[in-house]
Design a protein around this motif. Structure first.
Motif, mmCIF file in Angstrom:
data_model
loop_
_atom_site.group_PDB
_atom_site.id
_atom_site.type_symbol
_atom_site.label_atom_id
_atom_site.label_comp_id
_atom_site.label_asym_id
_atom_site.label_seq_id
_atom_site.Cartn_x
_atom_site.Cartn_y
_atom_site.Cartn_z
ATOM 1 N N CYS A 227 -4.503 -68.213 -71.521
ATOM 2 C CA CYS A 227 -3.421 -67.913 -70.692
ATOM 3 C C CYS A 227 -3.633 -68.097 -69.292
ATOM 4 O O CYS A 227 -4.681 -67.856 -68.662
ATOM 5 N N ALA A 228 -2.567 -68.332 -68.630
ATOM 6 C CA ALA A 228 -2.657 -68.729 -66.974
ATOM 7 C C ALA A 228 -1.887 -67.806 -66.061
ATOM 8 O O ALA A 228 -0.521 -67.767 -66.249
ATOM 9 N N LEU A 229 -2.484 -67.446 -64.960
ATOM 10 C CA LEU A 229 -1.699 -66.828 -64.054
ATOM 11 C C LEU A 229 -2.066 -67.396 -62.675
ATOM 12 O O LEU A 229 -0.710 -67.198 -61.855
ATOM 13 N N THR A 230 -2.769 -68.392 -62.320
ATOM 14 C CA THR A 230 -2.740 -69.189 -61.243
ATOM 15 C C THR A 230 -3.114 -70.445 -61.340
ATOM 16 O O THR A 230 -3.656 -70.885 -62.411
ATOM 17 N N PRO A 231 -2.955 -71.263 -60.481
ATOM 18 C CA PRO A 231 -3.540 -72.597 -60.519
ATOM 19 C C PRO A 231 -4.907 -72.823 -61.022
ATOM 20 O O PRO A 231 -5.463 -73.690 -61.729
ATOM 21 N N HIS A 232 -5.854 -71.926 -60.358
ATOM 22 C CA HIS A 232 -7.095 -72.000 -60.715
ATOM 23 C C HIS A 232 -7.496 -71.909 -62.218
ATOM 24 O O HIS A 232 -8.322 -72.486 -62.696
ATOM 25 N N ASP A 233 -6.650 -71.033 -62.613
ATOM 26 C CA ASP A 233 -6.688 -70.632 -64.374
ATOM 27 C C ASP A 233 -6.387 -71.923 -65.131
ATOM 28 O O ASP A 233 -6.937 -72.406 -66.112
ATOM 29 N N VAL A 234 -5.201 -72.664 -64.633
ATOM 30 C CA VAL A 234 -4.656 -73.831 -65.345
ATOM 31 C C VAL A 234 -5.776 -74.834 -65.205
ATOM 32 O O VAL A 234 -6.278 -75.575 -66.232
ATOM 33 N N LEU A 235 -6.445 -75.258 -63.938
ATOM 34 C CA LEU A 235 -7.474 -76.082 -63.807
ATOM 35 C C LEU A 235 -8.683 -75.996 -64.846
ATOM 36 O O LEU A 235 -9.276 -76.947 -65.153
ATOM 37 N N THR A 236 -9.090 -74.785 -64.585
ATOM 38 C CA THR A 236 -10.313 -74.338 -65.355
ATOM 39 C C THR A 236 -10.411 -74.787 -66.787
ATOM 40 O O THR A 236 -11.218 -75.299 -67.548
#
Length: 306
Positions: A227-236
């Motif tokens: 689950c993603a909340l931020t761009p950092h979550d997405v890229l990780t």
């Protein structure tokens, strides 16, 4: 002429009785009587007939009563006007002391965001400015809950009580793992049909519909485990090969990430980044920031969307 004396006199005229007038004014009957007597001495004439019945104004008293109503009404209006001005000044001072809270989702509106922040700091150096990072779920909630005063978000939204200014219009891209077959199309691009079924990262259930439609190109399914909340979550997650993400073209400039490749989507409709504000916000700093941002977007729009 003492307004307290006029008030006591007018109360006696309207009540027809010194005692009732005193009760209405929260004074003693003696104080009201003294006020009327002082007026009579000041004007050199009797103002009230004090018989066994109701206290009745004399001819002079009737004329004074008419003037008293006008004078007291004017005095009350003056007090209300000055009080309102003081309250507005106090509210403005309170807003200025609080400063301006700028919400930024991800990288905001590319180069427009830092340019606007710096321009506001130069224009209003005495106003504290705070940057607040927003998640993908906070298009409007941060504004509605008074946690920020302005917000750089995407995509463009339509919501009651929220005003938006479009700042950039950009091509769409997808973020895929470097090992993905789609990574080879980074230079040439792909079409929506090629990427609609990618395992896009999930979003929390309370994410506003405009953002879910934007992230999943209106119809894509969410099959990624993370689950993603931020761009950092997405890229990780993308770099770890656990899913895919999507964004605006400027996203690639702001988030170069090892193990992640950005691929342009050639036939996807362009999307917008916007500055969102509360409709009719009385804070003058909001109006100043908004005007500066819109002006800078006109200058930098093509550059920011490149």
């Amino acid at each position: 002429m003492d307004l307290r004396r006029l008030s006591s006199f007018l109360a006696v005229v309207e009540e027809g009785h010194f005692g009732r007038a005193a009760s209405r004014l929260f004074l003693s009957p003696a104080a009201v009587t003294q006020h009327v007597q002082q007026l009579e001495r000041e004007l050199g004439t009797r103002l009230l007939d004090r018989g066994n019945g109701p206290a009745a104004p004399t001819a002079a008293g009737r004329r004074l009563a008419s003037h008293a109503r006008t004078l007291l009404a004017a005095a009350n209006a003056a007090v209300e006007d000055v009080t309102e001005a003081a309250q507005r000044a106090s509210a403005a001072s309170s807003l200025a002391a609080r400063g301006l809270r700028v919400g930024v989702m991800g990288h905001g509106s590319a180069e427009v965001t830092p340019a606007a922040v710096n321009a506001f700091r130069r224009a209003r150096p005495e106003v504290p400015l705070k940057l607040v990072q927003l998640t993908f779920t906070e298009h409007c909630s941060a504004l509605r809950e008074d946690r920020v005063d302005v917000a750089f978000v995407r995509p463009a939204i339509q919501s009651e009580g929220i005003e938006v200014d479009i700042l950039t219009t950009e091509q769409r891209i997808v973020a895929v793992p470097a090992a993905s077959q789609l990574a080879d199309a980074a230079a040439t691009g792909v079409r929506v049909a090629d990427i609609i079924d990618l395992p896009y990262l999930r979003l929390p259930r309370h994410t506003p519909r405009p953002f879910t439609d934007y992230l999943y190109f209106d119809e894509g399914e969410r099959r990624a485990p993370d689950c993603a909340l931020t761009p950092h979550d997405v890229l990780t997650s993308v770099a770890a090969g656990r899913g895919a993400g999507s964004g605006l073209k400027s996203f690639a400039r702001y988030y170069p990430w090892p193990g992640t490749v950005y691929v342009p989507v050639l036939d996807a409709p362009c999307a917008h980044s916007v500055l969102a504000t509360r409709a009719g916000d009385p804070n003058p700093e909001v109006r100043i920031f908004r005007a500066l941002t819109v002006a800078l977007a006109r200058e930098l729009g093509t550059f920011a969307a490149r």
